[in-house]
Design an enzyme around this catalytic site. Structure first.
Site, short mmCIF file in Angstrom:
data_model
loop_
_atom_site.label_atom_id
_atom_site.label_comp_id
_atom_site.label_asym_id
_atom_site.label_seq_id
_atom_site.Cartn_x
_atom_site.Cartn_y
_atom_site.Cartn_z
N CYS A 142 22.89 61.15 88.48
CA CYS A 142 23.63 60.62 89.62
C CYS A 142 25.14 60.69 89.37
O CYS A 142 25.70 61.78 89.32
CB CYS A 142 23.15 59.22 89.94
N HIS B 292 16.89 59.48 89.90
CA HIS B 292 16.93 58.57 88.76
C HIS B 292 15.53 58.44 88.11
O HIS B 292 14.74 57.62 88.56
CB HIS B 292 17.32 57.16 89.23
N GLU C 110 14.93 57.02 85.36
CA GLU C 110 14.86 55.71 84.68
C GLU C 110 14.39 54.60 85.62
O GLU C 110 14.08 53.51 85.18
CB GLU C 110 16.22 55.36 84.05
#
Lengths: 77, 227
Positions: free
Chosen positions: B85, B201, B203
């Site tokens: 990002c 993302h 994560e």
């Protein structure tokens, strides 16, 4: 010495904010506006008396930080 | 395996990344942007967020911060650098990756789950990954990938497009393009394929009770490829 710089998107690069502003102006009865490009304006105070020197430093700043040359052009005023 | 996550003022996915890396076996350390050097690492991560308040252009100020020289040296010597990002935006501003992330085509901040198609597996990030289509999360205002025609050709010719936005069946066409990115690009690699920048993302998708687990596949696979 104060040096002024304008950074704008290159021709051909989509400028969605400019487009939105143009459409708003058209809606406000400024019907003859057919394009708006939005940009950034900088006033840079350089401690330098030689104008040519100051401008060449600002040119370096434009290339290295103020503009991203992939999509933007700069103009030193 | 050792990893380092760089924290800039305004980073906000740094701790999520720390949790994810540790969960899958990385010995992770956090590194402050004002430090001069990075501890010995197998992977450097530039996390998501709004470094320096997105001033000037997203990632532009971070790309000139003190720590960046070490990141660039690490990448140029073949080290793995992952930018998620805002991290992807920083990587383009440093010049480690070509192009730039512009404002989303319809001027809206997009925060939702998307599907991405893995386009290249000849790299440490996606080699051996078990799925072709991953469900990941995006949250950005500037994710509209843009580069010159020559650059896009060179990305395609060298198989540097890592992931593209698609639907659950893998159609990466205009209809499944959330932000206007050229060729639906969600992530790209550098020519040596050690640097990966992507908007989604992973994560955020490491827990089946909270979100999903396709991010787990990404991290498990990555550490597996590094061992």
């Amino acid at each position: 010495m104060k040096i002024k710089v304008v950074v704008t998107l290159k021709n051909g690069v989509l400028d969605p904010q400019g487009k939105a502003i143009q459409q708003t102006l058209n809606g406000m009865s400024f019907s003859n506006v057919d394009d708006v490009r939005q940009g950034k304006f900088f006033e840079i105070n350089v401690n330098e008396n030689d104008e040519a020197k100051a401008k060449s430093q600002v040119e370096e700043m434009c290339k290295k930080l103020l503009a991203n040359l992939v999509i933007e052009d700069y103009k030193i005023l | 395996m050792k990893s380092s996550v760089i924290i800039f003022p305004g980073s906000n996915c740094d701790r999520d990344m720390d949790v994810a890396l540790k969960k899958f076996g990385f010995k992770n350390q956090m590194v402050w942007h004002n430090d001069q050097s990075i501890p010995k690492s197998d992977l450097i991560v530039l996390p998501g967020g709004f470094s320096y308040g997105d001033y000037l252009r997203c990632g532009s100020i971070a790309s000139k911060s003190k720590i960046i020289k070490s990141v660039i040296d690490f990448a140029n010597s073949g080290g793995l650098v992952l930018g998620i990002c805002n991290g992807f935006q920083i990587l383009t501003e440093t010049g480690l990756l070509p192009g730039i992330l512009q404002q989303n085509k319809y001027l809206n901040f997009i925060c939702k789950n998307v599907f991405v198609k893995v386009k290249d597996k000849q790299n440490k990030y996606f080699k051996n990954i078990k799925k072709e289509i991953l469900e990941l999360h995006i949250a950005h205002n500037e994710g509209n990938y843009f580069c010159s025609e020559d650059e896009i050709k060179s990305l395609e010719d060298n198989n540097q497009i890592a992931v593209t936005y698609c639907n659950e069946n893998g159609n990466d066409d205009d209809e499944n393009n959330p932000n206007g990115a050229i060729k639906n690009i969600a992530g790209i690699l550098n020519d040596k394929k050690n640097v990966l920048g992507m908007m989604p993302h992973p994560e955020r998708m490491i827990d089946k009770y909270l979100s999903g687990e396709d991010g787990s596949l990404f991290f498990e696979n990555l550490i597996g490829n590094l061992k």
